[in-house]
Design a protein around this motif. Sequence first.
Motif, PDB file in Angstrom:
ATOM      1  N   GLN A  23      -2.534  -8.604   6.502  1.00  0.00           N
ATOM      2  CA  GLN A  23      -1.538  -8.046   5.576  1.00  0.00           C
ATOM      3  C   GLN A  23      -1.597  -8.775   4.227  1.00  0.00           C
ATOM      4  O   GLN A  23      -1.604  -8.153   3.161  1.00  0.00           O
ATOM      5  CB  GLN A  23      -0.138  -8.169   6.208  1.00  0.00           C
ATOM      6  N   LYS A  25      -4.059 -10.546   2.979  1.00  0.00           N
ATOM      7  CA  LYS A  25      -5.329 -10.319   2.276  1.00  0.00           C
ATOM      8  C   LYS A  25      -5.323  -8.942   1.606  1.00  0.00           C
ATOM      9  O   LYS A  25      -5.816  -8.769   0.503  1.00  0.00           O
ATOM     10  CB  LYS A  25      -6.505 -10.415   3.254  1.00  0.00           C
ATOM     11  N   ARG A  26      -4.747  -7.970   2.318  1.00  0.00           N
ATOM     12  CA  ARG A  26      -4.669  -6.615   1.764  1.00  0.00           C
ATOM     13  C   ARG A  26      -3.747  -6.568   0.555  1.00  0.00           C
ATOM     14  O   ARG A  26      -3.987  -5.895  -0.417  1.00  0.00           O
ATOM     15  CB  ARG A  26      -4.115  -5.685   2.859  1.00  0.00           C
ATOM     16  N   LYS A  27      -2.635  -7.331   0.661  1.00  0.00           N
ATOM     17  CA  LYS A  27      -1.622  -7.311  -0.409  1.00  0.00           C
ATOM     18  C   LYS A  27      -1.141  -8.747  -0.626  1.00  0.00           C
ATOM     19  O   LYS A  27      -0.215  -9.200   0.047  1.00  0.00           O
ATOM     20  CB  LYS A  27      -0.457  -6.393   0.025  1.00  0.00           C
ATOM     21  N   PRO A  28      -1.751  -9.462  -1.567  1.00  0.00           N
ATOM     22  CA  PRO A  28      -1.378 -10.871  -1.775  1.00  0.00           C
ATOM     23  C   PRO A  28       0.110 -11.052  -2.103  1.00  0.00           C
ATOM     24  O   PRO A  28       0.691 -12.081  -1.799  1.00  0.00           O
ATOM     25  CB  PRO A  28      -2.266 -11.296  -2.945  1.00  0.00           C
ATOM     26  N   GLN A  29       0.737 -10.042  -2.715  1.00  0.00           N
ATOM     27  CA  GLN A  29       2.172 -10.144  -3.057  1.00  0.00           C
ATOM     28  C   GLN A  29       3.058  -9.664  -1.910  1.00  0.00           C
ATOM     29  O   GLN A  29       4.171  -9.194  -2.136  1.00  0.00           O
ATOM     30  CB  GLN A  29       2.525  -9.304  -4.283  1.00  0.00           C
ATOM     31  N   SER A  30       2.604  -9.784  -0.687  1.00  0.00           N
ATOM     32  CA  SER A  30       3.380  -9.265   0.450  1.00  0.00           C
ATOM     33  C   SER A  30       4.774  -9.887   0.519  1.00  0.00           C
ATOM     34  O   SER A  30       4.968 -11.055   0.183  1.00  0.00           O
ATOM     35  CB  SER A  30       2.658  -9.571   1.769  1.00  0.00           C
ATOM     36  N   LYS A  60       1.357 -15.910  -3.624  1.00  0.00           N
ATOM     37  CA  LYS A  60       2.004 -14.744  -4.255  1.00  0.00           C
ATOM     38  C   LYS A  60       2.996 -14.060  -3.317  1.00  0.00           C
ATOM     39  O   LYS A  60       3.590 -13.042  -3.669  1.00  0.00           O
ATOM     40  CB  LYS A  60       0.930 -13.752  -4.711  1.00  0.00           C
ATOM     41  N   CYS A  61       3.135 -14.597  -2.109  1.00  0.00           N
ATOM     42  CA  CYS A  61       4.044 -13.964  -1.132  1.00  0.00           C
ATOM     43  C   CYS A  61       5.501 -14.319  -1.428  1.00  0.00           C
ATOM     44  O   CYS A  61       5.799 -15.377  -1.981  1.00  0.00           O
ATOM     45  CB  CYS A  61       3.746 -14.457   0.284  1.00  0.00           C
ATOM     46  N   ASP A 132       7.550  -5.821   3.641  1.00  0.00           N
ATOM     47  CA  ASP A 132       6.320  -5.191   4.147  1.00  0.00           C
ATOM     48  C   ASP A 132       6.256  -5.339   5.660  1.00  0.00           C
ATOM     49  O   ASP A 132       5.892  -4.397   6.368  1.00  0.00           O
ATOM     50  CB  ASP A 132       5.086  -5.850   3.515  1.00  0.00           C
TER      51      ASP A 132
END
Length: 251
Positions: A23, A25-30, A60-61, A132
């Motif tokens: 998750q 890696k797919r969306k660094p701002q998760s 960035k999470c 998310d």
Amino acid sequence: MRVIIQSDYQEMSKYAAHMIAEQIKRKPQSVLGLATGSTPLGLYKELIRLYENEGLDFSKCTTFNLDEYLGLTPQHPQSYDSFMKENFFNHINIDPRFSFIPNGQLDPLNLQGIKIYCEWYENEIQKEGGLDVQILGIGANGHIGFNEPGSSFGSRTRIKTLTEKTRQDNARFFDNNIDHVPKYAVTMGIATIMDARQLILLASGNNKALAVKKAIEGPISAMVPASIVQMHPQAILIIDKEAASELEYDW
Ligand code: F6R
């Protein structure tokens, strides 16, 4: 609903960590919803390992914890604030400004203050674009977060009175003395949890087997708050063999 049965606690934890890592890696701002308690400890340990050895980047999470005991300072060793720092945040590169934990120092008599605070917590989640993924454990009584049996499926972040069963179960962290366990907690509500785009519920051990069975094979009922996961379009249960031992259906 997907039910993934792993051989033991360690495999359950690794599987969940892998999902979270993908998750991120797919969306660094998760935006991650996090839980405390014994169950996710192995997951956090594995995520720390992935940070140290494989460069998994949390910078960035944003994170929101499910709940916090009322009446404990953040510095109290059993506060969920301390738990998260000790078992996860202090070991990864998360920005402390973006890790939210409900405030355990609200005055239970100041109803207006509580309302304003809980609405603020909900708004912060919305401002980040919603959760998310929400990680969940399950209480032996079927609770998720501190939404005890009977909690409304429409509930939002608020104060809940903890049941005797939950306080007994958690006395192990408070010198085995139930009198030391706080009586109230601030918790995301069931509707808050259900708004997450994905739920990952973890359960391990025989003492969770009955709760898991009721949650996924029983009727959906406010008396088993975790049974609401049956209504979620993206719910994944990652459980070990012991926690799956009461299931009748061939998942
Ligand atoms: C903790 C939480 C609780 C726990 C549940 C199971 O943030 O929200 O619902 O997930 O009480 O606790 P453990 O994992 O200690 O058995």
